[in-house]
Design a protein around this motif. Structure first.
Motif, short mmCIF file in Angstrom:
data_model
loop_
_atom_site.label_atom_id
_atom_site.label_comp_id
_atom_site.label_asym_id
_atom_site.label_seq_id
_atom_site.Cartn_x
_atom_site.Cartn_y
_atom_site.Cartn_z
N HIS A 81 43.22 9.56 25.87
CA HIS A 81 43.44 10.91 26.38
C HIS A 81 42.22 11.79 26.13
N LEU A 82 41.98 12.69 27.06
CA LEU A 82 40.84 13.61 26.96
C LEU A 82 41.30 15.03 27.25
N PHE A 83 40.62 15.98 26.63
CA PHE A 83 40.72 17.36 27.08
C PHE A 83 39.67 17.57 28.16
N VAL A 84 40.08 18.17 29.27
CA VAL A 84 39.14 18.54 30.32
C VAL A 84 39.05 20.06 30.32
N ILE A 85 37.84 20.56 30.23
CA ILE A 85 37.59 22.01 30.27
C ILE A 85 36.89 22.31 31.59
N PHE A 86 37.48 23.19 32.38
CA PHE A 86 36.94 23.42 33.73
C PHE A 86 36.89 24.92 34.04
N TRP A 87 36.20 25.23 35.12
CA TRP A 87 36.00 26.62 35.55
C TRP A 87 36.83 26.87 36.80
N MET A 88 37.80 27.79 36.69
CA MET A 88 38.68 28.04 37.84
C MET A 88 37.96 28.98 38.81
N HIS A 89 37.18 28.34 39.67
CA HIS A 89 36.22 29.07 40.50
C HIS A 89 36.85 29.94 41.57
N GLY A 90 38.17 29.77 41.80
CA GLY A 90 38.83 30.58 42.82
C GLY A 90 39.24 31.97 42.33
N ILE A 91 39.07 32.24 41.05
CA ILE A 91 39.52 33.52 40.48
C ILE A 91 38.47 34.60 40.75
N SER A 92 38.93 35.74 41.29
CA SER A 92 38.01 36.80 41.68
C SER A 92 37.64 37.70 40.50
N THR A 93 36.62 38.50 40.71
CA THR A 93 36.20 39.47 39.69
C THR A 93 37.35 40.41 39.33
N GLU A 94 38.12 40.81 40.34
CA GLU A 94 39.26 41.70 40.09
C GLU A 94 40.33 41.01 39.24
N GLU A 95 40.60 39.74 39.56
CA GLU A 95 41.61 39.00 38.78
C GLU A 95 41.17 38.80 37.33
N ARG A 96 39.85 38.74 37.12
CA ARG A 96 39.34 38.58 35.76
C ARG A 96 39.50 39.85 34.94
N LYS A 97 39.75 40.96 35.62
CA LYS A 97 39.91 42.23 34.89
C LYS A 97 41.34 42.49 34.45
N LEU A 98 42.28 41.69 34.94
CA LEU A 98 43.68 41.88 34.54
C LEU A 98 43.84 41.61 33.04
N THR A 99 44.59 42.50 32.36
CA THR A 99 44.88 42.23 30.94
C THR A 99 46.33 41.81 30.73
N LYS A 100 47.20 42.13 31.73
CA LYS A 100 48.61 41.73 31.60
C LYS A 100 49.09 41.07 32.89
N VAL A 101 49.96 40.12 32.74
CA VAL A 101 50.54 39.42 33.90
C VAL A 101 51.99 39.04 33.61
N HIS A 102 52.75 38.81 34.67
CA HIS A 102 54.04 38.15 34.54
C HIS A 102 53.77 36.65 34.63
N PRO A 103 54.23 35.86 33.65
CA PRO A 103 53.98 34.41 33.71
C PRO A 103 54.40 33.83 35.06
N ARG A 104 53.54 33.04 35.64
CA ARG A 104 53.72 32.44 36.98
C ARG A 104 54.09 33.45 38.06
N GLY A 105 53.69 34.71 37.86
CA GLY A 105 53.93 35.74 38.86
C GLY A 105 55.39 36.10 39.04
N ARG A 106 56.24 35.73 38.10
CA ARG A 106 57.68 35.94 38.24
C ARG A 106 58.10 37.26 37.60
#
Lengths: 157, 157
Positions: B51-76
């Motif tokens: 087993h391995l840990f894979v560390i990756f860059w979620m390149h689809g996330i926008s600058t605006e989404e990176r500024k969010l400090t709070k979220v509803h888990p899975r958008g629910r």
């Protein structure tokens, strides 16, 4: 091949510890993570987890060390020469550290944690809650790895 | 506060999968990691880990989404509004993904893995061997987290 040269990564905080390079390897060492104050509200709900993954940037690693593709684990010549991705060596293309820590306390933007093997001033990149889905039961590791672990911890756990 | 604006992070490879955004969440999905060819020898010894840990860059996330400090888990909206560091949401200051995968095969610079929830073309930042020291026994998670997990997996495991 994708290039990520333009990715903007900023620390979300840094490590505060008085432990030196040898002492931080002791698993029960207590450190603080000083989060950026503008991210304090991003900690809401974190206190309900007992353990976190801390992802950090090993800022002491040089450009030359990042070019190494093979290392002896822990620099020991009695260990096989292995690809860096088979080891947890800080010498790797992207010197990203990953450590599972126990969360002891959160006060405003300051987390107190046990088990973080990162030096004082280390930039933090991310914090993630730990859960059982991050566990592989019956994972296999090579003999050289198990040998080092027994020497280091006194058990094969 | 330390700044990491000048850190140079380059992908070490990328994900190859024909699964779409819904399908990659299925835990037993098989993907390929295409490592940079100049890093092939850095894989030596990796095959001895299951087993391995894979560390990756979620390149689809926008600058605006990176500024969010709070979220509803899975958008629910039936889930509490939480700090991003209490969740595994891709919306976070540094959209770094961390997934534990089963290693099925390595051929030259290509790894075949099971369980990687990363989209086709996702840049990989690091690979790390998994071992039992990455496990917290009896870890606590909040009720909302356990509820989501039961819904998603059909068990609280």
């Amino acid at each position: 091949m994708l290039s990520l040269k333009k990715v903007k990564i900023e620390s979300i905080g840094y490590v505060e510890t008085d432990a030196n390079e040898m002492e931080i390897k002791v698993k029960d060492k207590i450190s603080k993570i000083i989060l950026r104050e503008d991210l304090t509200e991003a900690l809401e709900g974190v206190k309900d987890f007992s353990h976190l993954f801390v992802i950090f940037w090993m800022h002491g690693i040089s450009t030359e060390e990042r070019k190494l593709t093979k290392v002896h684990p822990r620099g020991r010549s009695d260990m096989p020469l292995l690809g860096v991705f088979a080891t947890r060596s800080p010498d790797r293309p992207n010197p990203i550290g990953l450590t599972l820590v126990e969360l002891l306390k959160i006060e405003k933007n300051i987390l107190t944690v046990r088990g973080l093997d990162a030096l004082n001033g280390t930039p933090i990149l991310d914090l993630k809650p730990f859960d059982s889905w991050d566990v592989a039961k019956n994972a296999n590791v090579p003999d050289w790895w198990r040998k080092l672990e027994i020497e280091h911890r006194g058990s094969a756990a």
